[in-house]
Design an enzyme around this catalytic site. Structure first.
Site, mmCIF file in Angstrom:
data_model
loop_
_atom_site.group_PDB
_atom_site.id
_atom_site.type_symbol
_atom_site.label_atom_id
_atom_site.label_comp_id
_atom_site.label_asym_id
_atom_site.label_seq_id
_atom_site.Cartn_x
_atom_site.Cartn_y
_atom_site.Cartn_z
ATOM 1 N N CYS A 131 61.128 36.531 -12.620
ATOM 2 C CA CYS A 131 61.469 37.829 -13.208
ATOM 3 C C CYS A 131 61.651 38.879 -12.116
ATOM 4 O O CYS A 131 61.490 38.604 -10.939
ATOM 5 C CB CYS A 131 60.384 38.283 -14.171
ATOM 6 S SG CYS A 131 58.844 38.626 -13.329
ATOM 7 N N CYS A 168 58.665 39.376 -9.915
ATOM 8 C CA CYS A 168 58.498 38.331 -8.903
ATOM 9 C C CYS A 168 59.342 38.674 -7.675
ATOM 10 O O CYS A 168 58.892 38.518 -6.544
ATOM 11 C CB CYS A 168 58.941 36.981 -9.426
ATOM 12 S SG CYS A 168 58.151 36.501 -10.942
ATOM 13 N N ASP A 221 51.549 6.992 -13.674
ATOM 14 C CA ASP A 221 50.779 6.538 -12.523
ATOM 15 C C ASP A 221 49.535 7.419 -12.494
ATOM 16 O O ASP A 221 49.509 8.488 -13.098
ATOM 17 C CB ASP A 221 51.629 6.746 -11.261
ATOM 18 C CG ASP A 221 50.810 6.586 -10.005
ATOM 19 O OD1 ASP A 221 50.088 5.585 -9.914
ATOM 20 O OD2 ASP A 221 50.894 7.464 -9.126
ATOM 21 N N ASP A 247 54.460 8.972 -8.423
ATOM 22 C CA ASP A 247 54.716 9.724 -7.199
ATOM 23 C C ASP A 247 54.686 8.876 -5.952
ATOM 24 O O ASP A 247 55.175 9.282 -4.916
ATOM 25 C CB ASP A 247 53.683 10.837 -7.048
ATOM 26 C CG ASP A 247 52.352 10.316 -6.575
ATOM 27 O OD1 ASP A 247 51.938 9.252 -7.083
ATOM 28 O OD2 ASP A 247 51.737 10.937 -5.705
ATOM 29 N N ASP A 274 55.135 3.237 -6.696
ATOM 30 C CA ASP A 274 55.774 3.445 -7.999
ATOM 31 C C ASP A 274 57.289 3.377 -7.896
ATOM 32 O O ASP A 274 57.966 3.333 -8.908
ATOM 33 C CB ASP A 274 55.430 4.840 -8.551
ATOM 34 C CG ASP A 274 53.951 5.047 -8.656
ATOM 35 O OD1 ASP A 274 53.283 4.117 -9.140
ATOM 36 O OD2 ASP A 274 53.468 6.112 -8.259
#
Lengths: 732, 53
Positions: A48, A51, A450, A630, A634
């Site tokens: 926004c 920010c 995972d 991650d 995997d």
């Protein structure tokens, strides 16, 4: 410009390594040269006006920063700060509550100078200008301009429309030509045919001083289709830049020891037999054998184990593991293509080709639509020619049919929905890397998670410390002396305790830390080093603190749950999806977490191949699997699954293998993404139905020979607008 | 109908000015951050004087 169908189909590359390696090498090569003045940081949580001001103010207030500018569309901030590095600025942003990651400006150069996108925008502008001007003239004709005036208006329209179609239609002509040469009928063939036929017929009619000219239709077609093309391009450009951004995060370099001199080289230059030094906290760049030093190794990304493994001379290490406590010298046994990392990549490649090519909804629609349109136009030409024997009338009617059935709304139907859905997910912190990922995600009925690094943060947290009051300062001080994850967790957990003054603090790599406190020897470390009895099968990780001559105290740690993990799992289960936990970690730890999250099905101690096999088995049973993971372990499973998501903290190979990347730390957007994807697919189908509905109404009119340029213009614009509005409903 | 010889060039000219403005905006990177520009005007930071770039 590729054609519509080709644009949706491919993943970024068949082989993730091919995608990541050249870019990463390029980054490594450039790292030798002095750093840039401009730093680019990604800001996944900015959203926004506040920010923007906060980030820019905080950065400009930092000494040494000349200017900072936030780009909210791309969630990035460009900082002009000569002499400062990302490491200096990321904490500044963390202090005001913004996550930030470093990006490499070189790797991103291609995306900032987005030539193709601006080229398309330019064509949209030109065709919009032409459309408006021709429309002004056409309205005069429709409202009854006669004879010479009508001809004049038609000629002026022709003067505007012909160059416009020639310039703005190029993307369609080019891709239609490629698909014709490949002997396929893409969506672009009927489009190009309609454009050319409409222009040609209109010029002919104008020369004959006829009543109907379709210049406005031709240009309008260009305009609407270019918008669809631009939206599609933007979605894919964001995806591409996401992939570039991710490779920019990691720079593969190694410290080579040659005749005792340290030298930084790209990982690709390592040869078997080379000696490399790995500092504590560094990632092992190549497979090798330890020749010197003792340390502990974190294998979480490779195997999913949370417990670090002690390491000493003679031990074999694989690329991708993280060295924790002591410096190591490693003799390289395999590098580059021969390393275990590359072997895993090969596994990913195999899994990926097994997944096969997914046919997107747009492709399936185009496949049925294009031949039907051509057949219809040809049939109307043949029918009218047979009935009336008038060539000019028959060609006119065939052209009207082609214009009205032209997949104008169809060309907008998918890109408009994809843009609006991916925009929504982007705001929630999900980057979509693949064009068909949303459609595949909508079909998911089984979700495989995972454990380490995905459902948990992969960072231990102090949960229990039964220490007497006077020992707490000692524990804090000892913990601060080490960079071991457990020690760091202990230091963080006791942040409000004043550290005690210690003497002779030394770290024993692979064992722990020892020091002198008030004349006594105090030690913090592994159970076997302190002579304590450890239960290796417990769900907790533990470390021990001992003062010589006294009973050691036990400190318990647990991996911290990723925020949103509980809600995410609960929501997926509430929607009736099967949730499975798959981990390479110890059974006790896995069962404990599954229990906590309410996951019924869990598998522990699974090898990387095992994971891919399990996902493969599930697919063979007909399940559509979403894999969230991650680690390197995997990667093959991610590639094998129907669709896959990995967090931004994942290893680059895993991120490249997955279809979507979670940029924030919260896991909840995963559940949300599935819901959004389902709605998006529903919208796409609705949009197809809408444009088909318009055709059902308009085509008989055209076939009967009653179609005028006015009707064509109305049908085209109304259907395009309805389709776009329907897609925008997704944003609410 | 003489008015047409005036009106048509004028309408085309006005349109061409718009098109030229659009192409200029495109070339000077004014479409690089549409979301940010939409939000920026909400902050009162550079209301008094323009940002010294």
């Amino acid at each position: 410009m590729t054609d519509l169908s080709a644009g949706y189909a491919p993943r970024l590359s068949a082989c993730p390594a091919c995608e990541a390696a050249p870019l990463a090498q390029h980054v490594a090569a450039r790292a030798e040269t002095p750093a840039h003045d401009a730093l680019i940081l990604s800001l996944p949580t900015a959203h926004c006006a506040l920010c923007i001001t906060q980030v820019e103010d905080a950065l400009t207030a930092h000494p040494g920063v000349r200017s900072a500018r936030v780009n909210l569309t791309l969630r990035r901030v460009t900082v002009d700060a000569p002499g400062l590095g990302a490491d200096d600025l990321i904490p500044v942003l963390a202090r005001i509550g913004y996550e930030a990651h470093e990006l490499d400006p070189g790797a991103l150069a291609a995306t900032t100078a987005d030539r193709a996108g601006r080229d398309l925008l330019m064509r949209i502008g030109v065709s919009g200008f032409a459309m408006m001007n021709i429309m002004i003239l056409s309205i005069a004709v429709w409202s009854g301009a006669e004879a010479a005036t009508r001809d004049l208006f038609h000629w002026i329209s022709a003067a505007i429309a012909l160059p416009t179609v020639a310039f703005c239609g190029q993307p369609f002509f080019a891709s239609a030509w490629t698909s014709v040469r490949a002997r396929r009928l893409g969506m672009d063939v009927p489009i190009s045919l309609a454009l050319i036929l409409a222009s040609a017929i209109s010029v002919f009619e104008t020369a004959q001083s006829g009543h109907h000219a379709y210049f406005d239709a031709a240009v309008m077609l260009c305009f609407f289709l270019l918008i669809g093309r631009y939206l599609d391009h933007r979605t894919r450009a964001i995806a591409r830049s996401a992939a570039a951004e991710l490779t920019a995060l990691e720079v593969p370099r190694a410290t080579l020891l040659r005749d005792g001199v340290e030298q930084t080289v790209p990982v690709a230059d390592l040869r078997p037999g080379d000696l490399i030094r790995v500092r504590p906290g560094g990632r092992i760049p190549a497979d090798g054998e330890i020749t010197e030093g003792a340390s502990e190794i974190d294998r979480a990304l490779l195997t999913g184990e949370t417990l670090p493994v002690p390491a000493g001379p003679g031990m074999i290490l694989s690329a991708g593991e993280v060295n924790l406590t002591g410096p190591l010298v490693i003799r390289v046994t395999a590098a580059g293509r021969d390393s275990s990392l590359a072997r895993l990549t090969a596994l990913v490649e195999a899994a990926e080709s097994a997944r096969g090519r997914y046919t997107s909804l747009a492709e399936r629609a185009a496949r049925g639509y294009s031949p039907a349109v051509h057949a219809l136009a040809f049939a109307s030409f043949a029918g009218w020619f047979w009935a009336s024997g008038d060539l000019r009338l028959s060609v006119n009617i065939a052209a009207a049919v082609l214009i009205i059935t032209c997949p104008c709304a169809l060309g907008l139907a998918v890109p408009a929905v994809a843009t609006s859905a991916s925009g929504r997910l982007f705001r929630r912190g999900l980057l979509i890397k693949d064009g068909t990922a949303l459609e595949r995600l909508a079909e998911v009925d089984t979700v495989v998670f995972d454990k380490t690094g995905t459902l948990t943060m992969g960072q231990p947290q102090l949960v229990r410390a039964d220490l007497p009051q006077d020992l707490q300062p000692v524990a804090r001080a000892l913990a601060e002396a080490s960079s071991h994850p457990l020690a760091r967790a202990l230091a963080a957990g006791m942040a409000d305790v004043e550290p005690a003054a210690l003497q002779d603090v030394t770290e024993r790599p692979g064992q722990g830390v020892e020091a002198r406190w008030q004349g006594q020897r105090v030690r913090l470390g592994r159970a076997d080093w302190l002579g304590a009895a450890d239960d290796k099968d417990g769900a907790m990780l533990s470390s021990w603190l001992a003062i010589d001559g006294q009973r050691p105290f036990r400190l318990d740690f647990a991996d911290r749950l990723r925020p949103g993990a509980r809600e995410c799992v609960a929501r997926l289960r509430a929607e009736g999806r099967r949730v499975i936990l798959l981990s390479g970690d110890r059974p006790a730890a896995v069962a404990h977490l599954a229990d906590e999250l309410g996951i019924g099905e869990c598998y522990a101690g699974v090898s990387p191949t095992g994971k891919a096999d399990l996902v493969g088995q599930l697919s063979d049973q007909g399940a559509r699997v979403l894999m969230v993971g991650d680690g390197l372990n995997d990667t093959a499973a991610l590639a094998r699954a129907h669709v896959s998501i990995s967090p931004a903290s994942a290893l680059d190979a895993a991120r490249v293998a997955s279809d979507m990347v979670l940029t924030g730390t919260n896991l909840l957007p995963v559940a949300e993404a599935v819901a959004v994807a389902e709605r998006a697919t529903r919208r796409i189908r609705e949009n197809f139905a809408i444009s088909f509905g318009y055709n059902v109404v308009a085509v008989p009119v055209a076939l009967a020979g009653f179609a005028t340029p006015l009707i064509a213009a109305l049908a085209m614009s109304i259907s395009s607008i309805t389709v776009t509005l329907n897609a925008l409903r997704l944003n609410r | 109908m003489d008015v047409l010889t005036m009106l048509i060039p004028i309408s085309l000219g006005l349109g061409a000015i718009g098109l030229a403005a659009f192409i200029w905006a495109l070339r000077t990177h004014q479409f690089d951050d549409p979301q940010g520009d939409a939000q920026r005007f909400l902050s009162s930071r550079w209301d008094d004087k323009p940002r010294p770039d």
